[in-house]
Design a protein around this motif. Structure first.
Motif, mmCIF file in Angstrom:
data_model
loop_
_atom_site.group_PDB
_atom_site.id
_atom_site.type_symbol
_atom_site.label_atom_id
_atom_site.label_comp_id
_atom_site.label_asym_id
_atom_site.label_seq_id
_atom_site.Cartn_x
_atom_site.Cartn_y
_atom_site.Cartn_z
ATOM 1 N N ALA A 121 3.394 12.410 4.091
ATOM 2 C CA ALA A 121 3.398 11.262 5.301
ATOM 3 C C ALA A 121 3.112 10.011 4.422
ATOM 4 O O ALA A 121 3.431 9.049 4.266
ATOM 5 N N GLN A 122 1.743 10.350 3.335
ATOM 6 C CA GLN A 122 1.312 9.339 2.651
ATOM 7 C C GLN A 122 2.106 8.866 1.610
ATOM 8 O O GLN A 122 2.204 7.561 1.265
ATOM 9 N N ALA A 125 4.590 6.673 2.956
ATOM 10 C CA ALA A 125 4.121 5.211 3.392
ATOM 11 C C ALA A 125 4.125 4.345 1.931
ATOM 12 O O ALA A 125 4.410 3.227 2.037
ATOM 13 N N ASN A 128 7.599 3.253 1.376
ATOM 14 C CA ASN A 128 7.717 2.294 2.430
ATOM 15 C C ASN A 128 7.161 1.093 1.950
ATOM 16 O O ASN A 128 7.618 -0.206 2.259
ATOM 17 N N SER A 129 6.199 0.972 1.047
ATOM 18 C CA SER A 129 5.739 -0.238 0.616
ATOM 19 C C SER A 129 6.765 -0.851 -0.331
ATOM 20 O O SER A 129 6.807 -2.076 -0.239
ATOM 21 N N LEU A 298 7.112 -1.236 7.660
ATOM 22 C CA LEU A 298 6.152 -0.745 6.572
ATOM 23 C C LEU A 298 4.435 -0.521 7.041
ATOM 24 O O LEU A 298 4.043 0.470 6.945
ATOM 25 N N GLY A 301 4.740 2.843 8.961
ATOM 26 C CA GLY A 301 4.682 4.127 7.852
ATOM 27 C C GLY A 301 3.423 4.482 7.662
ATOM 28 O O GLY A 301 3.223 5.931 7.761
ATOM 29 N N PHE A 302 2.392 3.660 7.715
ATOM 30 C CA PHE A 302 0.992 4.228 7.387
ATOM 31 C C PHE A 302 0.324 4.857 8.297
ATOM 32 O O PHE A 302 -0.648 5.528 8.400
ATOM 33 N N SER A 305 1.227 9.662 9.511
ATOM 34 C CA SER A 305 0.478 10.718 8.896
ATOM 35 C C SER A 305 -0.432 11.219 10.174
ATOM 36 O O SER A 305 -0.427 12.553 10.638
ATOM 37 N N GLY A 355 9.872 2.324 12.195
ATOM 38 C CA GLY A 355 9.051 3.120 10.965
ATOM 39 C C GLY A 355 8.216 4.429 11.549
ATOM 40 O O GLY A 355 8.064 4.975 10.760
ATOM 41 N N SER A 359 10.543 7.757 10.150
ATOM 42 C CA SER A 359 9.893 8.080 8.988
ATOM 43 C C SER A 359 9.381 9.663 9.490
ATOM 44 O O SER A 359 9.549 10.570 8.890
#
Length: 465
Positions: A121-122, A125, A128-129, A298, A301-302, A305, A355, A359
């Protein structure tokens, strides 16, 4: 990873730049009746080739296919920029899609190769950046190029990026993943899949002009899908392994990604048209309606997780689509009185929800698949997303054209072309365009309702560890 991030930027910036330029392209090439094919040709060839590349990646390795996809995508971008007519542009966009069919799923597959589930997941992310950066630069760059140079340059921008990615992959990517035993290509599966997808898209495109012909194509699509299922059940090296679909939760992830991608393409294409045509916003400002969505994607996305560890996937998705449907309800009901800033709010809400959910779909689809089928599973998710965009692009375009024809009366098509690009037009022409756009977003709300029902039927009631 550098190649993955730049490739992600390259393929995602394509969407934000092109959607910003579509109104100008339509006016310049006099192609309002064919506008849906600008996106549909790209998405169709992407959809057809994605599962083929996924199977080949599991069998022959990632590197050569990734390089092939980058080279073809770059060549298609160059040809698109050189387009002198709408027909040329549609063909060139199809070539771009053939390359994107490899690049898009393989970026996710490479991340799955590099990172275990608990860290994926990280990594997503981070990827996704790159996507978020394209969202910021895409509308700005696209609007600048359209306003100060010409729309042709929105395609040329991908050429140097493609050369860089190809070089990084050639010299910096050393493949270590052990591939499965090489087996013959499932030609029958490829043939039936291609027939089904092509007939489905052509049916959607023909619906407004020739309903009888469209109905015939739907029958052909159904027969081809039936044959595809039969062939894949008997194939020694199936293009789309039936093993994947034994998990109902896996199927829900694919269907959800497919339908939400149809929602996504709706506001990416028609928000700029509405803003430029009805609110007389310039191309750069209209493009920001898409970028707001990408920025929030974006940010979300973080958080994936955390949501994977604490929330049941179906509950998260059901809550998200309810909020999204409410946001579109205001747009449909208020029509011409809907404020310009409201589009940015709706885009932000949709981007944040996408997102979180899409994701999540990607990570879960990879996690639920057998290790030797991760490439195929990722390709199936990408196929679902491409198919949702492809079919809905055609359906949105068909609905738009039907409403335009029913409502335009004596208004000439050239006047509607000019209104779409923000030019002068009568109140009657603006009213016709408004009715057509409202019909498109009614369909968007209906799609969100279907997503809610699909996830309500997901048998999983627990957090997936």
């Amino acid at each position: 990873m550098a190649a993955v991030l730049i490739a992600t930027f390259m393929t995602s910036v394509e969407v934000t730049i092109v959607t910003t330029a579509i109104p100008t392209i339509i006016a310049n090439l006099h192609g309002l009746a064919w506008q849906s094919w600008i996106m549909a040709a790209y998405l169709l060839t992407t959809a057809i080739t994605t599962p083929i590349y996924g199977k080949l990646a599991d069998t022959y390795g990632r590197k050569r296919l990734f390089q092939w996809g980058v080279a073809v995508f770059t060549g298609g971008s160059l040809l698109s920029g050189l387009s002198p007519s709408i027909g040329w542009l549609i063909v060139a966009r199809g070539i771009q899609g053939i390359g994107a069919g490899a690049v898009m799923p393989l970026t996710f597959t490479l991340i799955a190769d590099f990172f275990p589930y608990e860290k994926r997941a990280q990594a997503m992310a981070l990827n996704n950046s790159a996507w978020g950066l394209s969202a910021l630069l895409g509308p700005l760059l696209g609007g600048f190029l359209v306003d100060h140079l010409s729309w042709h340059w929105v395609f040329f921008v991908n050429v140097p990026l493609g050369v860089i990615v190809f070089g990084l992959t050639a010299f910096g990517y050393h493949e270590s993943t052990t591939m499965a035993t090489k087996q013959p290509l499932d030609r029958q599966g490829i043939a039936w899949l291609t027939i089904s997808l092509v007939s489905l898209l052509l049916a959607a495109q023909s619906l407004s002009r020739s309903p009888g012909f469209a109905f015939g194509l739907v029958i052909i699509c159904g027969i081809a899908l039936w044959r595809l299922v039969k062939v894949e059940q008997q194939a020694t090296s199936a293009l789309i392994s039936p093993v994947l679909f034994r998990s109902k939760t896996f199927v829900v992830q694919i269907v959800t990604a497919c339908l939400l991608s149809g929602v996504l393409i709706g506001y990416q294409v028609y928000f700029p048209i509405w803003l430029q045509g009805l609110d007389h916003v310039n191309a750069t400002a209209a493009g920001f309606s898409v970028s707001f969505s990408s920025i929030m994607w974006l940010v979300a996305g973080f958080l994936v997780s955390w949501t994977l560890k604490h929330l049941v996937p179906r509950r998260l998705t059901m809550a998200v689509v309810v909020i999204q449907a409410i946001s579109y309800g205001g747009l449909v009901l208020l029509g011409a009185h809907f404020p310009v800033w409201g589009f940015y709010v709706v885009a932000a809400i949709n981007g944040f929800g996408m997102g979180l959910v899409i994701s999540q779909n990607t990570i879960l689809a990879q996690h639920l698949a057998p290790k030797q089928l991760v490439g195929t599973a990722t390709a199936m998710l990408t196929l679902g997303r491409s198919l949702g965009q492809t079919v809905m692009t055609a359906i949105y375009g068909g609905v738009l054209n039907v409403v335009l024809q029913l409502r335009r009366g004596s208004v000439p098509m050239r006047e509607l072309d000019a209104v779409v690009a923000g030019g002068a037009g009568s109140l009657q022409a603006a009213g016709v365009l408004l009715s057509a756009l409202q019909a498109v977003f009614v369909l968007v709300v209906m799609l969100l309702a279907i997503v809610w029902v699909v996830n309500a039927c997901d048998p999983n009631r627990e957090v997936i560890a």
